[in-house]
Design a protein around this motif. Sequence first.
Motif, PDB file in Angstrom:
ATOM      1  N   PHE A 116       0.881  -1.136   0.294  1.00 52.21           N
ATOM      2  CA  PHE A 116      -0.118   0.347  -0.302  1.00 52.21           C
ATOM      3  C   PHE A 116       1.133   1.142   0.120  1.00 52.21           C
ATOM      4  N   VAL A 117       1.714   1.255   0.636  1.00 55.92           N
ATOM      5  CA  VAL A 117       2.664   2.405   0.409  1.00 55.92           C
ATOM      6  C   VAL A 117       3.451   2.491  -0.808  1.00 55.92           C
ATOM      7  N   ILE A 118       4.130   1.964  -1.167  1.00 55.78           N
ATOM      8  CA  ILE A 118       5.278   1.579  -2.104  1.00 55.78           C
ATOM      9  C   ILE A 118       4.038   1.750  -3.419  1.00 55.78           C
ATOM     10  N   GLY A 119       2.561   1.308  -3.362  1.00 55.37           N
ATOM     11  CA  GLY A 119       1.715   1.737  -4.125  1.00 55.37           C
ATOM     12  C   GLY A 119       1.571   3.328  -4.436  1.00 55.37           C
ATOM     13  N   ARG A 120       1.412   3.579  -3.031  1.00 53.60           N
ATOM     14  CA  ARG A 120       0.873   5.134  -3.200  1.00 53.60           C
ATOM     15  C   ARG A 120       1.746   5.889  -4.681  1.00 53.60           C
TER      16      ARG A 120
END
Length: 456
Positions: A207-211
């Motif tokens: 989720f963090v990387i995908g932002r």
Amino acid sequence: MDAEKNKMQVYKPLITVIFMVIMMFTAMVYYQADPQIPLMFGCLAAGLVAVWMGFSWEKILEGALKGISQSLEAILILLLIGVLVGVWIACGTVPAMIYYGLKMISARYFLPTAMTICVIVAFAIGSWGTIGTVGLAFMGMGAALHISAPVVAGCIVSGSYMGEVISPLSDATNLTAAVVGENVFQIVRRMAKPAAIAFCITMACYFVIGRQYTGGAETQLDSDIGSLLDSIKGQFSISLLELLPMALMAACILLKFPAIPSMFAGILCGLFEALFLQQIDIGEVLNVSYNGFLCQSGNPLVDDLLSAGGMNEMLYSISIIVIAMGFGGIMQHTKQIETLLTPLINRIKSKGSLGLVTVLSCVCMNVILPDQYLGISLPGQMYEKTYADRNIDRSDLAVTLLGGGAVTSPLIPWNTCGIYVMTILSVPAVSYGPFAFYSIILPLTVVVLGYIKKRR
């Protein structure tokens, strides 16, 4: 006197191990050969060393047969799994799982949803089948969204190997069940907690990387997914009814039914659905049960994804398991494993430390005997007696084997799993490894839980 004699003979079983390492590494990494023949020569080496240590041929054969006999239930289950997967594809269960999974895909949350779908698909068809089909498709979708290829590959590996270690249908869990002598459903239940913790942490990472990847060709992504959905829907009748065999299997796990009757229940439910929902005649269902399902949708990706299953497909895996268990049986019955491990085991005082050493042993086996099966089976046979002597539940050993041996194999560039991933996704292990968070987090979770449980 016995201790001194034992110490003097440590170098003898070391010869077996070194010979096996050289044979496996040379054959599988240098010559790209399958592991069965090097394993057979490893059995020969173990037998010759056993003769040197003073054991008779009868004792050596007894050890090999005893080791193989441990795997008989797992072999029966694997044969049934081949039938079950073929029938579940024919009846629409696997296509429905993939269909509803693909509808979850979101451009905004591509990495978490892609991992979730890989988990679902791998639960049914295994890690390699998932990587070679939907995994390959996700690489193209990720490129359209301008997401780094190593990140996408790491996400695919994470989802695929999570699906493998929580599925009662996978080779890894059934091999583990054979090694530790435990019911595969019991192992799946015990694996649920560390698997869920590692999944949540991994999903948070994605989720963090995908932002940072919010742009890209969302229209192209929708088009790619739409094409897959149309091909599946055109080949199969898709509805929630097709998920009934899967629901029945889940109920069997929760109700702690034995594995083999549960497999038969899933097969029979799928067979009736294939006859009445998919309108497939009984002769074709019987053929699919042995030879697997051949999908002819016209979409190459869907055809590759859904052409699988059948009892015949499991014979390759079974041949490796039989020889590996025979090798382990010889090593165990002729006390070569005991001779090697006694100096180490005597220094391990706590259950948590034993779990740590088991996980590290699995990782080392994946490095020096570059195959996932050996990364599970050999450490399992090495530590089985130690866990029993200390009254530690066999399913705890199973969790450490899966956490250490199954999920770390794709992180090793020269391991068969690492080579396969690189070949299919065109991303080397050194590049996707740092982003295969699940394969890193699960072993750590298993070790930490081992220490926490000891304190309690």
